[in-house]
Design an enzyme around this catalytic site. Structure first.
Site, PDB file in Angstrom:
ATOM      1  N   GLY A 149       4.068  18.238  -8.650  1.00  0.00           N
ATOM      2  CA  GLY A 149       4.087  18.925  -7.368  1.00  0.00           C
ATOM      3  C   GLY A 149       3.402  18.097  -6.303  1.00  0.00           C
ATOM      4  O   GLY A 149       2.645  17.167  -6.599  1.00  0.00           O
ATOM      5  N   CYS A 150       3.655  18.448  -5.049  1.00  0.00           N
ATOM      6  CA  CYS A 150       3.089  17.679  -3.938  1.00  0.00           C
ATOM      7  C   CYS A 150       1.570  17.815  -3.888  1.00  0.00           C
ATOM      8  O   CYS A 150       0.838  16.821  -3.849  1.00  0.00           O
ATOM      9  CB  CYS A 150       3.730  18.117  -2.627  1.00  0.00           C
ATOM     10  SG  CYS A 150       3.741  19.898  -2.348  1.00  0.00           S
ATOM     11  N   TYR A 151       1.082  19.062  -3.908  1.00  0.00           N
ATOM     12  CA  TYR A 151      -0.367  19.256  -3.880  1.00  0.00           C
ATOM     13  C   TYR A 151      -1.034  18.652  -5.124  1.00  0.00           C
ATOM     14  O   TYR A 151      -2.075  17.984  -5.013  1.00  0.00           O
ATOM     15  CB  TYR A 151      -0.712  20.742  -3.795  1.00  0.00           C
ATOM     16  CG  TYR A 151      -0.465  21.401  -2.462  1.00  0.00           C
ATOM     17  CD1 TYR A 151      -1.062  20.944  -1.296  1.00  0.00           C
ATOM     18  CD2 TYR A 151       0.346  22.534  -2.367  1.00  0.00           C
ATOM     19  CE1 TYR A 151      -0.860  21.576  -0.075  1.00  0.00           C
ATOM     20  CE2 TYR A 151       0.557  23.181  -1.150  1.00  0.00           C
ATOM     21  CZ  TYR A 151      -0.054  22.697  -0.003  1.00  0.00           C
ATOM     22  OH  TYR A 151       0.141  23.332   1.187  1.00  0.00           O
ATOM     23  N   CYS A 154      -1.457  14.797  -4.862  1.00  0.00           N
ATOM     24  CA  CYS A 154      -2.507  14.360  -3.940  1.00  0.00           C
ATOM     25  C   CYS A 154      -3.887  14.760  -4.449  1.00  0.00           C
ATOM     26  O   CYS A 154      -4.844  13.984  -4.365  1.00  0.00           O
ATOM     27  CB  CYS A 154      -2.233  14.948  -2.556  1.00  0.00           C
ATOM     28  SG  CYS A 154      -3.166  14.167  -1.221  1.00  0.00           S
TER      29      CYS A 154
END
Lengths: 346, 346, 346, 346
Positions: A149-151, A154
């Site tokens: 996932g994106c979160y 990061c």
């Protein structure tokens, strides 16, 4: 030259996959799948591709697709990939799933947070979590990738070195994240209208966001114990970009150099991770359009905490770019092929 | 492999030149000139280049530069290039000037609109106006290129076919243009602050903008007579992009097909000009980050006028991208080398 | 103290009406009509009204409403007001229609441009076009007001004095307009999503926008002859604001003072129209949140044209504010009551 | 009717003061002070005030000003108010200082964090910290008000009830704050340019921001012990608004109702504080242009932490609005006079 198919090509992540794959020397996109726009020209759905893509949108028949291509990307809502994938498909084509279906190893945890039944639990163990910088060797051998996932991408990359090196207390991690609006997808919903998002900021999914268990799992693997975090995402009036600001208590007093050494130990040789100079804060604009992750940290001696920061383009390293990076690893291409975009500023 | 130097590398156009040239197979950037940031690391001025550019900023000594490189780009305020260039420099290196110094053939007209004395009028005749699609053959042979302004590029290419084919009355042309804020440069001025530009739109330079005579000259060449226009630029709350909406009276009643044929006659084979499908309006977002020009038109039978529209990225086709395209033509490279960026959406 | 009802209270214009009426000393809002949100708390639909409005949304029963209130505002899609209004309603309550139903006197023209049948043509003649500065006396006596469109308000007021005074040629008028996105309404549609509008500009409805005949009618009344114009609206990445840039040929050479005198003749005593100082351009930000219209002009002697500019807040003077101004006139209140908001900057 | 003077009237906070005071029934603005624009018309500096304010900008002579007005607002950089104020001035006029000069009681702490010498330490004890909802009675009697900072206002009010009631551990407080760009002021600096802020988010002043000790002091008063926090502000691409997301460990397991009761205990009767319904997140847009503070919280049983959220308009409750609220208290006006603005959406 291999052939690729995209299921879900008309979402923002699918559109970004198309952008990256069109510039990739070793891949040809043979299938733009989109349930909503079947038989319409892809370039009519995304005007940026006018004169660049002639193809029409196809259905999402993964079995038929597996006969035609070497790799299948699923940039689709949760549950779809799990409902379509099977052994025969995996024997013919590699699958890189950009949804959450295969990210969480505990099927009960997946079903609880996502509120749907998992239709292909038999592949969960086999699936490799495609965080390239952490799981590179496993990715090279995989048939099925759970693209992070994106979160979680990061967050995990911002915190990983300090957790792995035992510098921070796993029970004190708080992640405050901020995302551009493309993360909300292209669905026509009132809260995503221009006038609702512009000149506004709000938190959402407070204490309940589905990326929480995914981040906790990855942080848990890093430190070898269960981790529970607070994760609060915010919607920001910009198109692209995620910024993570994470907080944790230091286990002992440490110097800048010690913490810096931890980051360098894991990231010094990584093409796509840039540990910024001292006191320079990551900015989403400075990674926009690229596969870079910019990270940095600040020690606060007063509170004995460390603030860890990371910035990515949510559609590139947070979705399509990492998917291409995974494909490169799986097919033995140069890991950076198709990902040489330089961040665009302003 | 040739060497390039950029004078004015720390403005937005200079930064974009650096982005494009770094991805160019035939060029190495050997000189990042910046009077304001001499001896500072270029990547400290532009954080997007962290780990990508190690060089420090140099001064703007064009004579010294000409000994080291094959091509010099000047992305500097009006007057600087004209004050630095000389025969010796031009004998050693090709010069592509992104300022207005050599765009206007009538030195009096230049001095009147720009309010400064021209320091090198002896090179005006030799300089080639670098609108690649119109002046391709002359560009190939040039030593000194006057790289077109952002508004003139978009305006001229939107109107050119209809004027050249005699379909519109040159005395009736009105150009209403809208530009993103990067066109105003990186100078620290109150009107360019975020809070002044955001949630706002205004016209500026009404009836007095310096790009007016440049556009008039180019349109005049197209139709073989003097042209006077109204040109009104507007400042838009976005980073990049120019949209031109131009109006002119039709000389006679014409069909969609006739007008379309005029555009196709000149642009059908052009890589970077996309004549959109009927009734599809150009959007700046759909060319962002790329060298494309999207154009289209609408005939209004009620008023016997035609509305011509064009969209470019002001920093690419409107500045750095066209400069690279000019360089490619001058050095015999593939015209599209370094310019394969696909428009980024969203 | 009168009572007001709003049909269509959950659109952006309805929301703005609520904001203005809540601060109005002579009015109480007794009915928040919204077909889509019946029985939901209004403050749940619009969080800005939390603790300020306790009411729940009602249906759109205009007959029932007429029994309870003195004035009805219809902020609804085209056709709804005409389908609901009747003699009995008009005998009980005044109606201010923010849709286009009663703006165009020629029913055939209305039906052609709007593509729907007019359900109450018998009231078209009676309805007064509520452009307060032009039709003030008629408005005072009206039962049914056709509240002007946002573009027509800004366009007409920018051009009116020059046309009325015979300074410009009616056959040469071109209106290039730019609007914030709230003008597109709160409907959940892909083109209005944040990521589609942000960092983008495009024209829409070129040569076909429905506000064209409305503007043409008003300009025609001003000069006493039929007027055909080109009208091109553009979508701008901002929430609020319309900027009009209009072009016309001067009938003869005129001085700044002559044109200025024309504006002053009609607007010097108007509370809500501000003719700016020479060479100052209207900016939407400088009228935001207020009922002001900022206008100015520039003579271009080279082309013998005049550029006329106007800025309004599309939701205030372009919709709800003008509706309140009309109500004030109809009920004999101070014309500016409830409209003392000072433009908010930044 | 009292008279007010504004020193620093051409900054954003000064401009907002002018907007609010112009709508205030009991106040007349008699002095628009601005060192940078002396003798220029105020409405030329801020076009939104065209036809509304005729005055020219004056110098910053506080002694002369004290002879003419009843209340002086200083919306100026740190250090200026302290360098101008004296006993004679305070004996003639009340002073509301929007800078940080009198917010911190420990002069050494002030000098360390602000890096300047305090020029009027003799008034620090007398000065009342103007957080109206907390210090109302002291404010009523004050001659000199230290108007709270924007971040401290939002942070303190979001956390205060839980700290005061002993529900959270003071040693665990982390505040992650997000601000619109008007908080950075109207100074012409490259980092505040449109193109640098737009489409970007970054943290700044990490572990070093000057509002940290101010927040710590206020939280310390609430719980009766020294408090050290982590405070991380972020710059958001929007004009106005601050959102605070604060984290703290719960001292014991508590129910929603218990925490809600704590907020209600202190805020139920407050005009300007709105404790939102369960699970509704504060949004900056929903307080824009108004003096409201929207707060809410979420208990996370998994981590035994509570997430506290607050939203304000940084220029209103975070600066000018609170200053007017303080003035109202000091002069015995209705506390809400001049502050009835309804949040504007969109």
């Amino acid at each position: 030259m291999i052939k690729a198919g995209i299921i879900g090509a008309t979402g923002y992540a699918g559109n970004e996959l198309a952008r990256l794959l069109l510039g990739h020397k070793e891949v040809e996109v043979a299938w733009y799948g989109s349930r909503s726009y079947i038989d319409q020209k892809y370039a009519d759905v995304y005007q940026n591709f006018f004169k660049l893509v002639d193809a029409k949108c196809m259905d999402d028949n993964m079995a038929a697709l597996a006969d035609e291509v070497d790799v299948i990307f699923t940039a689709t809502p949760q549950g779809l990939c799990a409902s379509l994938v099977n052994e025969e498909i995996l024997s013919k084509a590699k699958v890189i799933d950009l949804s959450a279906d295969f990210r969480i190893k505990d099927v009960k945890k997946y079903e609880k947070w996502y509120g749907i039944e998992h239709k292909a639990p038999q592949f969960i163990d086999e699936a490799v979590y495609g965080l390239c910088e952490i799981n590179r060797e496993d990715i090279k051998k995989a048939r099925l990738i759970a693209n992070p996932g994106c979160y979680p991408t990061c967050s995990t990359l911002s915190i990983y070195p300090l957790l792995k090196e035992g510098l921070i207390d796993p029970n004190t991690i708080i992640i405050d994240a901020k995302s551009g609006t493309s993360g909300a997808g292209r669905g026509a919903k009132v809260p995503n209208l221009y006038c609702e998002v512009n000149e506004n900021i709000k938190a959402y999914g407070v204490a309940t966001h589905r990326h929480t268990p995914e981040i906790e799992d990855q942080l848990g693997y890093a430190c070898g114990q269960e981790v529970l975090i607070n994760f609060t995402p915010h919607l920001i009036p910009m198109n692209r970009g995620i910024l993570v600001t994470a907080y944790a208590s230091l286990k002992k007093e440490v110097s800048y150099e010690e913490v810096r050494a931890a980051y360098d130990k894991y990231y010094a040789d990584e093409t796509f991770i840039r540990v910024l100079d001292k006191d320079v804060c990551p900015q989403t604009k400075c990674v926009e359009g690229s596969n870079y992750v910019d990270v940095n940290f600040k020690i606060d001696l007063r509170t004995r905490r460390v603030i860890m920061m990371g910035a990515i383009d949510n559609l590139v390293k947070g979705a399509a770019g990492q998917a291409v990076q995974n494909m490169n690893l799986m097919f033995g291409f140069d890991e950076a092929e198709g990902l040489h975009q330089i961040p665009m500023l302003p």
